[in-house]
Structures are given as C-alpha cells and as structure tokens.
Design a protein around this motif. Structure first.
Motif, PDB file in Angstrom:
ATOM      1  N   ARG A   1      72.669  24.286 -31.798  1.00 26.96           N
ATOM      2  CA  ARG A   1      72.229  24.525 -30.860  1.00 26.96           C
ATOM      3  C   ARG A   1      72.571  25.152 -29.804  1.00 26.96           C
ATOM      4  NH1 ARG A   1      66.355  23.671 -30.893  1.00 26.96           N
ATOM      5  NH2 ARG A   1      66.169  22.390 -32.146  1.00 26.96           N
ATOM      6  N   PHE A   2      73.932  25.009 -28.200  1.00 25.39           N
ATOM      7  CA  PHE A   2      74.629  25.354 -28.393  1.00 25.39           C
ATOM      8  C   PHE A   2      74.994  26.997 -28.868  1.00 25.39           C
ATOM      9  CE2 PHE A   2      78.797  27.273 -26.877  1.00 25.39           C
ATOM     10  CZ  PHE A   2      78.570  26.741 -25.714  1.00 25.39           C
TER      11      PHE A   2
ATOM     12  N   ARG B   1      73.428  18.745 -33.902  1.00 22.83           N
ATOM     13  CA  ARG B   1      72.222  19.426 -33.494  1.00 22.83           C
ATOM     14  C   ARG B   1      72.912  19.912 -32.196  1.00 22.83           C
ATOM     15  NH1 ARG B   1      67.080  18.806 -34.899  1.00 22.83           N
ATOM     16  NH2 ARG B   1      66.460  18.461 -32.749  1.00 22.83           N
ATOM     17  N   ARG B   2      74.285  19.567 -31.465  1.00 22.47           N
ATOM     18  CA  ARG B   2      73.943  19.842 -30.276  1.00 22.47           C
ATOM     19  C   ARG B   2      74.700  20.850 -30.660  1.00 22.47           C
ATOM     20  NH1 ARG B   2      76.446  15.505 -28.488  1.00 22.47           N
ATOM     21  NH2 ARG B   2      75.147  14.501 -28.336  1.00 22.47           N
TER      22      ARG B   2
ATOM     23  N   ASN C   1      73.302  13.903 -34.288  1.00 22.08           N
ATOM     24  CA  ASN C   1      73.341  14.202 -33.242  1.00 22.08           C
ATOM     25  C   ASN C   1      74.075  15.020 -32.683  1.00 22.08           C
ATOM     26  OD1 ASN C   1      69.968  12.997 -32.812  1.00 22.08           O
ATOM     27  ND2 ASN C   1      71.608  10.833 -32.025  1.00 22.08           N
TER      28      ASN C   1
ATOM     29  N   THR D   1      67.195  15.224 -36.379  1.00 22.38           N
ATOM     30  CA  THR D   1      67.797  14.130 -35.485  1.00 22.38           C
ATOM     31  C   THR D   1      68.126  13.001 -35.814  1.00 22.38           C
ATOM     32  OG1 THR D   1      65.822  13.083 -34.776  1.00 22.38           O
ATOM     33  CG2 THR D   1      66.373  15.432 -34.023  1.00 22.38           C
TER      34      THR D   1
END
Length: 61
Positions: free
Chosen positions: A13-14, A9-10, A6, A36
């Motif tokens: 994505r940013f 991924r965060r 997670n 995820t």
C-alpha cells in the motif's frame, strides 16, 4: 501467517501511494487483492490457575 499478510499489505500500500509500485510495474489490482491477515482471538482464562482449581473442587478446601 496473519502478521506476514498484514505486513506485506502495509508495504505494498505504501508503494502504491508513493508511486513506487507504478515505477516498478506492479499492478494495482495485485496490491488491492492481497488478502488481509486475520488474527485468531486467543481465549483467555477467566481465573488464575489456583482459583480455577479451588472452584473446580470446592469440597477439597
């Protein structure tokens, strides 16, 4: 392990949304296919230990 996925991924994505992923040549297909992390639900005890013991052995009260 779930927290690691997670978090990754965060961050990715940013990077994708801010344009930094494109600047360093990181493919969008890699970012969106990162799995995820799924947290396993922790089973909680319905009663405190002393109540559970009393319910388990009602004859010994």
């Amino acid at each position: 392990m779930a927290a690691t996925f997670n978090g990754a991924r965060r961050i990715l994505r940013f990077a994708m949304e801010s344009g930094e992923a494109e600047q360093i040549g990181l493919a969008r297909s890699f970012i969106v296919t990162l799995p995820t992390g799924r947290y396993k639900s922790v089973r909680r005890r319905p009663f405190p230990d002393d109540v559970a013991r009393a319910l388990r052995r009602p004859a010994e009260q």
